[in-house]
Design a protein around this motif. Structure first.
Motif, PDB file in Angstrom:
ATOM      1  N   TYR A 116       1.222  -0.849   0.277  1.00 50.87           N
ATOM      2  CA  TYR A 116       0.174   0.306  -0.169  1.00 50.87           C
ATOM      3  C   TYR A 116       0.581   1.374   0.151  1.00 50.87           C
ATOM      4  CZ  TYR A 116      -3.397   3.937   1.581  1.00 50.87           C
ATOM      5  OH  TYR A 116      -3.866   4.542   1.127  1.00 50.87           O
ATOM      6  N   GLN A 117       0.789   1.838  -1.088  1.00 52.85           N
ATOM      7  CA  GLN A 117       1.119   3.332  -1.326  1.00 52.85           C
ATOM      8  C   GLN A 117       0.239   4.240  -1.615  1.00 52.85           C
ATOM      9  OE1 GLN A 117       5.817   3.742  -1.743  1.00 52.85           O
ATOM     10  NE2 GLN A 117       5.382   1.830  -1.959  1.00 52.85           N
ATOM     11  N   ARG A 118      -0.131   5.229  -1.219  1.00 52.53           N
ATOM     12  CA  ARG A 118      -1.067   6.243  -2.102  1.00 52.53           C
ATOM     13  C   ARG A 118      -0.283   6.628  -2.974  1.00 52.53           C
ATOM     14  NH1 ARG A 118      -5.861   8.494  -0.453  1.00 52.53           N
ATOM     15  NH2 ARG A 118      -5.402   7.429   1.410  1.00 52.53           N
ATOM     16  N   SER A 119      -1.270   6.557  -4.746  1.00 52.85           N
ATOM     17  CA  SER A 119      -0.585   7.617  -5.941  1.00 52.85           C
ATOM     18  C   SER A 119      -0.842   9.296  -5.192  1.00 52.85           C
ATOM     19  CB  SER A 119      -1.506   7.479  -6.668  1.00 52.85           C
ATOM     20  OG  SER A 119      -1.159   7.942  -7.890  1.00 52.85           O
ATOM     21  N   GLN A 144      -3.332   8.965 -15.511  1.00 53.53           N
ATOM     22  CA  GLN A 144      -2.369   9.186 -14.920  1.00 53.53           C
ATOM     23  C   GLN A 144      -3.056   9.803 -13.223  1.00 53.53           C
ATOM     24  OE1 GLN A 144      -0.739  12.384 -16.628  1.00 53.53           O
ATOM     25  NE2 GLN A 144       0.999  12.689 -15.358  1.00 53.53           N
ATOM     26  N   ILE A 145      -4.614  10.630 -13.553  1.00 53.19           N
ATOM     27  CA  ILE A 145      -4.894  10.340 -12.312  1.00 53.19           C
ATOM     28  C   ILE A 145      -6.106   9.941 -12.371  1.00 53.19           C
ATOM     29  CG2 ILE A 145      -5.938  12.614 -10.996  1.00 53.19           C
ATOM     30  CD1 ILE A 145      -4.448  14.225 -11.903  1.00 53.19           C
ATOM     31  N   VAL A 146      -5.989   9.141 -10.856  1.00 52.73           N
ATOM     32  CA  VAL A 146      -7.402   7.885 -10.670  1.00 52.73           C
ATOM     33  C   VAL A 146      -8.174   8.773  -9.940  1.00 52.73           C
ATOM     34  CG1 VAL A 146      -7.751   5.849 -10.671  1.00 52.73           C
ATOM     35  CG2 VAL A 146      -6.100   6.426 -12.163  1.00 52.73           C
ATOM     36  N   PRO A 147      -8.987   9.015 -10.032  1.00 54.11           N
ATOM     37  CA  PRO A 147      -9.635   9.962  -8.956  1.00 54.11           C
ATOM     38  C   PRO A 147     -11.012   9.097  -7.938  1.00 54.11           C
ATOM     39  CG  PRO A 147     -11.105  10.555 -11.001  1.00 54.11           C
ATOM     40  CD  PRO A 147      -9.625   9.877 -11.299  1.00 54.11           C
ATOM     41  N   ASP A 148     -10.774   7.947  -7.719  1.00 52.70           N
ATOM     42  CA  ASP A 148     -10.962   6.951  -7.218  1.00 52.70           C
ATOM     43  C   ASP A 148     -10.532   6.865  -6.066  1.00 52.70           C
ATOM     44  OD1 ASP A 148     -13.446   6.623  -8.608  1.00 52.70           O
ATOM     45  OD2 ASP A 148     -13.292   4.681  -8.987  1.00 52.70           O
ATOM     46  N   PRO A 195      -5.727  10.530  -5.078  1.00 47.62           N
ATOM     47  CA  PRO A 195      -4.241  10.879  -4.991  1.00 47.62           C
ATOM     48  C   PRO A 195      -3.489  12.022  -4.647  1.00 47.62           C
ATOM     49  CG  PRO A 195      -5.055  11.164  -7.309  1.00 47.62           C
ATOM     50  CD  PRO A 195      -6.680  11.145  -6.551  1.00 47.62           C
ATOM     51  N   ILE A 196      -2.423  12.136  -4.333  1.00 49.77           N
ATOM     52  CA  ILE A 196      -2.165  13.315  -4.181  1.00 49.77           C
ATOM     53  C   ILE A 196      -1.711  14.131  -5.436  1.00 49.77           C
ATOM     54  CG2 ILE A 196       0.072  14.705  -2.911  1.00 49.77           C
ATOM     55  CD1 ILE A 196      -0.021  12.493  -0.763  1.00 49.77           C
ATOM     56  N   VAL A 197      -1.788  15.301  -5.926  1.00 48.97           N
ATOM     57  CA  VAL A 197      -1.716  16.208  -6.850  1.00 48.97           C
ATOM     58  C   VAL A 197      -0.884  17.203  -6.801  1.00 48.97           C
ATOM     59  CG1 VAL A 197      -2.438  16.807  -9.192  1.00 48.97           C
ATOM     60  CG2 VAL A 197      -3.600  14.743  -8.309  1.00 48.97           C
ATOM     61  N   GLU A 198      -0.251  17.230  -7.054  1.00 55.24           N
ATOM     62  CA  GLU A 198       0.940  19.154  -7.441  1.00 55.24           C
ATOM     63  C   GLU A 198       0.323  18.861  -9.335  1.00 55.24           C
ATOM     64  OE1 GLU A 198       4.886  19.976  -5.894  1.00 55.24           O
ATOM     65  OE2 GLU A 198       5.137  19.426  -8.131  1.00 55.24           O
ATOM     66  N   ASN A 235     -10.453  15.044  -7.821  1.00 58.42           N
ATOM     67  CA  ASN A 235     -10.982  13.848  -6.183  1.00 58.42           C
ATOM     68  C   ASN A 235      -9.355  13.817  -4.995  1.00 58.42           C
ATOM     69  OD1 ASN A 235     -12.653  13.119  -4.098  1.00 58.42           O
ATOM     70  ND2 ASN A 235     -12.176  10.868  -5.216  1.00 58.42           N
ATOM     71  N   ALA A 236      -8.744  14.774  -5.218  1.00 62.15           N
ATOM     72  CA  ALA A 236      -7.122  14.541  -5.076  1.00 62.15           C
ATOM     73  C   ALA A 236      -7.291  14.495  -3.171  1.00 62.15           C
ATOM     74  CB  ALA A 236      -6.370  15.638  -5.277  1.00 62.15           C
ATOM     75  N   LEU A 237      -6.786  14.074  -2.601  1.00 65.79           N
ATOM     76  CA  LEU A 237      -6.864  13.555  -0.896  1.00 65.79           C
ATOM     77  C   LEU A 237      -5.867  15.281  -0.522  1.00 65.79           C
ATOM     78  CD1 LEU A 237      -7.200  12.837   1.857  1.00 65.79           C
ATOM     79  CD2 LEU A 237      -4.454  12.031   1.767  1.00 65.79           C
ATOM     80  N   ILE A 238      -5.104  15.282  -1.222  1.00 65.71           N
ATOM     81  CA  ILE A 238      -4.128  16.587  -1.071  1.00 65.71           C
ATOM     82  C   ILE A 238      -3.950  16.754  -1.962  1.00 65.71           C
ATOM     83  CG2 ILE A 238      -2.154  17.981  -0.041  1.00 65.71           C
ATOM     84  CD1 ILE A 238      -2.278  15.608   1.867  1.00 65.71           C
TER      85      ILE A 238
END
Length: 419
Positions: free
Chosen positions: A262-265, A298-302, A305-308, A336-339
């Motif tokens: 387990y590691q967050r995207s 590249q981004i999976v909202p489900d 993820p953390i997005v910059e 739907n990014a966590l951060i």
């Protein structure tokens, strides 16, 4: 042959970004890693090479997370051997910390070198909860150390000498050291050179288990650093990191880096501006970039993820007119990014027309106004014409014309722009 799991830099209680869910990520990563690669693999032991915790002072929930994972290993009959790192070591003059608490409850074996200044031997066998090294039933000797900081090279020399006086090892020797090797990451002062750690090899160390640097690397077939189990910041998302599943025997060392737990995207994007965009066009470009990243998976909202998104370059408007917070909220909802981190690092377009040394005041005024207006996308096409209008406005104000006449001139200039 013995098998063990090498962990480092777990950082339970990580609290950057002010997100409780992100804090739990580090617990989920640890739990998944030990279940897959310690318990399921039935290893002989686990080593934690420093920084089990993010802070010396921890919250009750963080302690519960550590106890839960360590109890799972204890129930599976797998001993856990740990040393202090720079994040969880005890302050000078303090005799206990949370690692000692866990050791006193029998959840881990804390290896601690003796206090030579007080007359203790540097290394004594682990017994009744205390000691600097332990000989395990699987035929492996594990030797501990502590956080030495800048004094590490001198400490290693003393350790290597002390190892010569120990009883013969029952088999292979694993040494735990929370310190980094040079050349692995930038801006790291005090890294160890290979020559600094070579005395450990000469003293009989078969596997040097490192921690501290959050990036995976290995050297010369006997020095191994798994990296952190989760990224502690956005920059670390580019690091390869994981945990080592190790087999060690008379035939040598086989260390396999495991990363499938387990590691967050984490997704990093970059939008380069050219200074030609209007404020509205730049906002739309940012929205389009996130939409495209979602469409391309590249981004999976489900996955939350953390997005910059880093916006860099020049803009043709006052950079402070850009509502970063509002756009950030839009982009976070869309992805739907966590951060969601929106880095707005731009400069306003600067224009500087060359002027001769004998230029008149009128020429200087004309060029200054033209340059200022050209820095704004909406005025750039009519910069010269508007500059002349500003000069006229300035001259009339100096002549003492009435406010009504000055406002009339401003309206005339604006009407020309809109016509």
């Amino acid at each position: 042959m013995a098998r063990f799991l090498h962990l480092a830099d777990i950082h339970l209680g990580f609290d950057r970004y002010d997100s409780k869910e992100r804090t739990r990520d580090f617990f989920y990563a640890l739990e998944d890693a030990i279940n897959q690669y310690a318990i399921a693999e039935q290893v002989d032991f686990v080593v934690i090479v420093g920084d089990l915790f993010e802070h010396r002072n921890i919250q009750p929930g963080t302690l519960n997370q550590a106890q839960h994972c360590l109890r799972e290993l204890k129930d599976a009959g797998i001993p856990v051997i740990a040393i202090e790192g720079n994040h969880d070591n005890r302050p000078y003059g303090v005799k206990t910390n949370w690692l000692r608490y866990l050791a006193d409850w029998g959840l881990l074996i804390l290896l601690e070198p003796g206090d030579v200044a007080s007359g203790e031997p540097l290394y004594s066998p682990w017994k009744d909860g205390f000691g600097g090294y332990i000989d395990l039933d699987c035929g492996v000797r594990v030797i501990g150390s502590q956080w030495y900081g800048a004094s590490a090279p001198q400490a290693i020399e003393q350790i290597a000498e002390a190892m010569q006086d120990l009883p013969p090892s029952p088999g292979q020797t694993v040494f735990l050291l929370h310190h980094g090797m040079e050349g692995q990451i930038a801006r790291y002062q005090g890294a160890l050179r290979y020559s600094d750690v070579l005395p450990l090899k000469q003293a009989g160390v078969d596997y040097l288990a490192l921690g501290h640097i959050h990036k995976n690397y290995e050297q010369e077939g006997w020095i191994f650093n798994p990296g952190s189990i989760e990224a502690n910041n956005i920059e670390e998302s580019n690091f390869k990191r994981g945990v080592y599943l190790v087999e060690i025997s008379d035939r040598g060392v086989q260390a396999e880096l495991k990363t499938d737990f387990y590691q967050r995207s984490i997704v990093r994007l970059r939008l380069k501006t050219k200074g030609q965009e209007t404020l509205e066009e730049l906002e739309q470009a940012a929205l389009t970039m996130i939409q495209t990243a979602i469409q391309q998976k590249q981004i999976v909202p489900d996955d939350a993820p953390i997005v910059e998104l880093r916006i860099e370059g020049e803009v043709g408007f006052d950079r402070l007119d850009f509502d970063v917070r509002q756009l950030q909220r839009q982009l976070q909802q869309m992805s739907n990014a966590l951060i969601f981190l929106l880095k707005y690092e731009v400069d306003s377009v600067a224009y500087g027309s060359p002027l001769s040394e004998d230029a008149s005041r009128l020429q200087i005024e004309q060029e200054v106004f033209t340059d200022l207006l050209s820095g704004y996308t909406q005025y750039r096409k009519r910069a010269s014409e508007l500059a002349q209008g500003l000069i006229d406005l300035k001259d009339r104000q100096l002549e003492g014309r009435s406010e009504g006449e000055l406002f009339e001139l401003v309206e005339t200039i604006l009407n020309r722009e809109n016509s």
